[in-house]
Design a protein around this motif. Structure first.
Motif, PDB file in Angstrom:
ATOM      1  N   SER A 383     -29.812  21.678  15.434  1.00  0.00           N
ATOM      2  CA  SER A 383     -30.249  23.065  15.588  1.00  0.00           C
ATOM      3  C   SER A 383     -31.654  23.270  15.035  1.00  0.00           C
ATOM      4  N   ALA A 384     -31.923  22.676  13.877  1.00  0.00           N
ATOM      5  CA  ALA A 384     -33.242  22.815  13.266  1.00  0.00           C
ATOM      6  C   ALA A 384     -34.339  22.234  14.148  1.00  0.00           C
ATOM      7  N   ASN A 385     -33.985  21.243  14.957  1.00  0.00           N
ATOM      8  CA  ASN A 385     -34.955  20.613  15.852  1.00  0.00           C
ATOM      9  C   ASN A 385     -34.890  21.162  17.273  1.00  0.00           C
ATOM     10  N   ASN A 386     -34.121  22.249  17.435  1.00  0.00           N
ATOM     11  CA  ASN A 386     -34.041  22.959  18.717  1.00  0.00           C
ATOM     12  C   ASN A 386     -33.533  22.063  19.852  1.00  0.00           C
ATOM     13  N   VAL A 387     -32.507  21.260  19.543  1.00  0.00           N
ATOM     14  CA  VAL A 387     -31.840  20.469  20.574  1.00  0.00           C
ATOM     15  C   VAL A 387     -30.334  20.711  20.454  1.00  0.00           C
ATOM     16  N   THR A 388     -29.602  20.396  21.497  1.00  0.00           N
ATOM     17  CA  THR A 388     -28.153  20.572  21.474  1.00  0.00           C
ATOM     18  C   THR A 388     -27.469  19.268  21.091  1.00  0.00           C
ATOM     19  N   VAL A 389     -26.363  19.380  20.389  1.00  0.00           N
ATOM     20  CA  VAL A 389     -25.686  18.199  19.878  1.00  0.00           C
ATOM     21  C   VAL A 389     -24.934  17.459  20.984  1.00  0.00           C
ATOM     22  N   GLY A 390     -24.472  18.177  22.016  1.00  0.00           N
ATOM     23  CA  GLY A 390     -23.779  17.540  23.125  1.00  0.00           C
ATOM     24  C   GLY A 390     -22.591  16.709  22.670  1.00  0.00           C
ATOM     25  N   SER A 391     -22.495  15.477  23.179  1.00  0.00           N
ATOM     26  CA  SER A 391     -21.390  14.572  22.838  1.00  0.00           C
ATOM     27  C   SER A 391     -21.761  13.610  21.709  1.00  0.00           C
ATOM     28  N   TYR A 392     -22.845  13.890  21.031  1.00  0.00           N
ATOM     29  CA  TYR A 392     -23.372  12.980  20.003  1.00  0.00           C
ATOM     30  C   TYR A 392     -22.325  12.650  18.940  1.00  0.00           C
ATOM     31  N   LEU A 393     -21.549  13.637  18.501  1.00  0.00           N
ATOM     32  CA  LEU A 393     -20.615  13.436  17.392  1.00  0.00           C
ATOM     33  C   LEU A 393     -19.430  12.552  17.745  1.00  0.00           C
ATOM     34  N   THR A 394     -19.193  12.347  19.005  1.00  0.00           N
ATOM     35  CA  THR A 394     -18.092  11.467  19.411  1.00  0.00           C
ATOM     36  C   THR A 394     -18.588  10.123  19.925  1.00  0.00           C
ATOM     37  N   SER A 395     -19.867   9.891  19.804  1.00  0.00           N
ATOM     38  CA  SER A 395     -20.463   8.667  20.344  1.00  0.00           C
ATOM     39  C   SER A 395     -20.045   7.432  19.550  1.00  0.00           C
ATOM     40  N   THR A 396     -19.699   6.380  20.263  1.00  0.00           N
ATOM     41  CA  THR A 396     -19.410   5.088  19.630  1.00  0.00           C
ATOM     42  C   THR A 396     -20.502   4.069  19.962  1.00  0.00           C
ATOM     43  N   ALA A 397     -21.654   4.564  20.401  1.00  0.00           N
ATOM     44  CA  ALA A 397     -22.797   3.688  20.650  1.00  0.00           C
ATOM     45  C   ALA A 397     -23.334   3.156  19.325  1.00  0.00           C
ATOM     46  N   VAL A 398     -24.046   2.055  19.401  1.00  0.00           N
ATOM     47  CA  VAL A 398     -24.590   1.417  18.202  1.00  0.00           C
ATOM     48  C   VAL A 398     -26.116   1.366  18.300  1.00  0.00           C
ATOM     49  N   PRO A 399     -26.808   1.139  17.177  1.00  0.00           N
ATOM     50  CA  PRO A 399     -28.269   1.022  17.238  1.00  0.00           C
ATOM     51  C   PRO A 399     -28.702  -0.057  18.220  1.00  0.00           C
ATOM     52  N   ALA A 400     -29.780   0.220  18.932  1.00  0.00           N
ATOM     53  CA  ALA A 400     -30.270  -0.708  19.948  1.00  0.00           C
ATOM     54  C   ALA A 400     -31.000  -1.885  19.313  1.00  0.00           C
ATOM     55  N   GLN A 401     -31.033  -2.990  20.009  1.00  0.00           N
ATOM     56  CA  GLN A 401     -31.840  -4.115  19.567  1.00  0.00           C
ATOM     57  C   GLN A 401     -33.309  -3.739  19.674  1.00  0.00           C
ATOM     58  N   TYR A 402     -34.087  -4.226  18.719  1.00  0.00           N
ATOM     59  CA  TYR A 402     -35.528  -3.974  18.754  1.00  0.00           C
ATOM     60  C   TYR A 402     -36.225  -5.161  19.404  1.00  0.00           C
ATOM     61  N   THR A 403     -37.099  -4.852  20.368  1.00  0.00           N
ATOM     62  CA  THR A 403     -37.866  -5.886  21.057  1.00  0.00           C
ATOM     63  C   THR A 403     -39.324  -5.458  21.126  1.00  0.00           C
ATOM     64  N   SER A 404     -40.209  -6.328  20.706  1.00  0.00           N
ATOM     65  CA  SER A 404     -41.645  -6.055  20.744  1.00  0.00           C
ATOM     66  C   SER A 404     -42.284  -6.796  21.909  1.00  0.00           C
ATOM     67  N   PRO A 405     -43.147  -6.134  22.667  1.00  0.00           N
ATOM     68  CA  PRO A 405     -43.811  -6.814  23.784  1.00  0.00           C
ATOM     69  C   PRO A 405     -44.939  -7.729  23.327  1.00  0.00           C
ATOM     70  N   ASN A 406     -45.336  -7.628  22.072  1.00  0.00           N
ATOM     71  CA  ASN A 406     -46.486  -8.387  21.586  1.00  0.00           C
ATOM     72  C   ASN A 406     -46.167  -9.431  20.538  1.00  0.00           C
ATOM     73  N   LEU A 407     -44.970  -9.344  19.943  1.00  0.00           N
ATOM     74  CA  LEU A 407     -44.660 -10.252  18.844  1.00  0.00           C
ATOM     75  C   LEU A 407     -43.159 -10.535  18.843  1.00  0.00           C
ATOM     76  N   SER A 408     -42.758 -11.569  19.546  1.00  0.00           N
ATOM     77  CA  SER A 408     -41.331 -11.833  19.738  1.00  0.00           C
ATOM     78  C   SER A 408     -40.610 -12.153  18.439  1.00  0.00           C
ATOM     79  N   ARG A 409     -41.319 -12.685  17.444  1.00  0.00           N
ATOM     80  CA  ARG A 409     -40.637 -13.026  16.198  1.00  0.00           C
ATOM     81  C   ARG A 409     -40.240 -11.785  15.390  1.00  0.00           C
ATOM     82  N   SER A 410     -40.706 -10.617  15.819  1.00  0.00           N
ATOM     83  CA  SER A 410     -40.297  -9.378  15.151  1.00  0.00           C
ATOM     84  C   SER A 410     -39.042  -8.772  15.772  1.00  0.00           C
ATOM     85  N   ASN A 411     -38.535  -9.368  16.844  1.00  0.00           N
ATOM     86  CA  ASN A 411     -37.330  -8.848  17.490  1.00  0.00           C
ATOM     87  C   ASN A 411     -36.133  -8.990  16.555  1.00  0.00           C
TER      88      ASN A 411
END
Length: 527
Positions: A383-411
């Motif tokens: 609410s403070a950021n003026n967005v709706t919560v939607g289905s966020y609270l029931t989400s079972t998604a996990v953090p995404a893998q990080y991939t860099s286009p310039n430095l693969s060893r930072s993935n």
């Protein structure tokens, strides 16, 4: 233009104020100067009033250089929000080998300037009255950040000596002193509010960039601050911590976004550092979590790269190429405008503090109450950021893998793939704690000092370690660059050794370890 400049000059455009020394009522009856007074007409009290915005600024620096050296280099990176993209001759907080003089900056900017101005106000008010009570709340909020950054600091004896030889206090003693000062300030402000028919219309309103003189909101802020501090001590003094937490919980903290505490700015320092200077980007940790969760706040926090997605920069890249990693088409920057205010406390954090308290058994109701406050914290932030919560609270998604286009060893990927849904993995108390702290971290963006403290206290959220650990060649000592550890504190400024060597030696004995970046603070030590 920053808030201090605005308010300092505003004094010449409004009715003059009288700096009350002990009264807590009848301020409406004080005489005032005519409009547009000359400096020679201003009283000492009126001149001292212009010092208050400087005190307020130390709760979250808006001045670009101070913000960069403190909020961005230290709190922002170690709190998991940002990564710096300038090489600075190979010395960086991100690679855990900061320059010697950089470690001194937060201490000098807060301890020296704040206490100098604070002591002037203390003298004029004779340590009494609602103004002194208010300033002491600001003092606790600001000095807490230094206490949690360095460890033992000079505190209780400030102002008792005319020289630089001020003794240091232990972290435990300063915390106890701060709680006492907050309690005293709360008592004074509550009497002031009850004794006034129009307490909001007080002569300090013009100097208060946070709440414009609404001391009822400062009371809520102080109670919230008590809750923050109490939770910090939960692993080392649970009995005392729970008692102070419940006091503040019952007295009334910030529970609505309308009472959130921000410092206004007309030249946001994060925007300046990232867009104008090319020195700052969103951290890979933040983009991984928000991408994985499809977080509705993403566009409010980060700028989109080519293709409309979000990508941060891995903290601690040795010899980082500024041109490459400050490219807005490849890496996200903070999505701030020049007028975006600076957070110091919000209702969402209070909800997450209550959720953790319920998890610990400090609040009755157990898991059900913890879940309620947890979901309330998320909803308040949306609410403070003026967005709706939607289905966020029931989400079972996990953090995404990080991939860099310039430095693969930072993935990299977050090892414990924590989800948003409270019911997911509901049998694990530790997992619930991680959920609370992770969502608290997301809601507190970009207030890195609190997030760095949570990481040291709980090990959460799991932010990516520095890609290149250069601490072995650094004066801060070798750092355990692993999830939940990393840098535990900043070392004392070398200037203190030159002027206060014996006192610094005594402070290190209070610290309970070497003056090194790997030494835990008192409250960060687990049972």
């Amino acid at each position: 233009m920053n808030i201090r400049y605005l308010i300092k000059n505003k004094v010449y455009l409004v009715l003059a104020v009288v700096f009350a020394v002990s009264c807590t009522k009848n301020f409406e009856e004080y005489n005032t100067h005519p409009y547009n007074p000359q400096d020679k007409n201003l009283t000492e009290a009126e001149r001292l009033g212009t010092l208050i915005p400087t005190l307020i600024s130390t709760m979250h620096f808006s001045q670009e250089n101070r913000s960069q050296h403190t909020e961005q280099f230290v709190f922002g990176q170690y709190g998991g929000y940002f990564a710096t993209t300038n090489n600075w001759n190979g010395t960086n907080f991100g690679t855990l080998n900061p320059a010697l003089d950089w470690v001194e900056v937060p201490y000098k900017d807060v301890m020296a300037e704040f206490n100098s101005n604070y002591l002037k106000i203390k003298e004029v008010t004779n340590s009494t009255g609602y103004i002194y009570a208010w300033v002491n709340i600001i003092r606790v909020a600001s000095m807490l950040r230094m206490l949690d950054t360095y460890g033992p600091i000079p505190y209780s004896k400030i102002g008792e000596s005319n020289n630089d030889q001020v003794p240091f206090d232990s972290v435990e003693d300063v915390y106890k002193k701060m709680f006492s000062e907050l309690d005293e300030s709360l008592a004074v402000l509550n009497r002031f509010i009850l004794g006034s028919t129009n307490y909001k219309n007080n002569p300090m309103a013009m100097y208060d960039g946070v709440y414009q003189g609404d001391f009822a909101k400062w009371v809520k802020f102080a109670n919230s601050l008590k809750m923050r501090m109490a939770m910090r001590l939960s692993n080392v003094d649970a009995t005392f911590a729970s008692a102070k937490f419940l006091e503040a919980h019952q007295a009334g903290p910030i529970i609505a976004n309308t009472d959130n505490a921000f410092i206004p700015t007309q030249d946001n320092p994060y925007l300046k550092a990232s867009v104008e200077w090319g020195d700052l980007a969103i951290s890979a940790s933040l983009s991984s979590y928000m991408n994985g969760y499809a977080d509705p706040r993403s566009s409010k926090y980060m700028t989109a790269i080519s293709g409309g997605s979000y990508r941060g920069v891995r903290m601690g890249i040795q010899s980082i190429n500024k041109t490459t990693f400050s490219n807005a088409n490849s890496y996200s920057k903070p999505a701030f405008t020049k007028a975006t205010p600076l957070l110091i406390f919000n209702a969402s954090e209070v909800a997450f503090l209550r959720a953790e308290a319920a998890l610990k058994g400090w609040l009755t109701g157990g898991d059900a109450v913890a879940k309620t406050y947890y979901e309330q914290g998320v909803t308040l932030s949306m609410s403070a950021n003026n967005v709706t919560v939607g289905s966020y609270l029931t989400s079972t998604a996990v953090p995404a893998q990080y991939t860099s286009p310039n430095l693969s060893r930072s993935n990299i990927s977050v090892p414990n793939r924590i989800t948003v849904s409270w019911s997911d993995f509901s049998t694990s108390v530790n997992t619930k704690l991680e959920k609370i702290i992770t969502q608290k971290w997301l809601a507190n963006y970009p207030y890195g000092s609190e997030s760095w403290a949570d990481i040291r206290r709980t090990g959460f959220p799991q932010i990516y370690p520095a890609l290149d650990n250069l601490s072995s060649s650094s004066f801060i000592g070798s750092i355990n660059n692993s999830y939940g550890r990393m840098v535990r504190r900043l070392t004392y400024p070398q200037s203190l050794y030159r002027t206060n060597n014996d006192l610094v030696t005594s402070a290190i004995s209070l610290l309970g370890g070497d003056d090194a970046g790997s030494t835990d603070l008192w409250w960060a030590k687990k049972n």
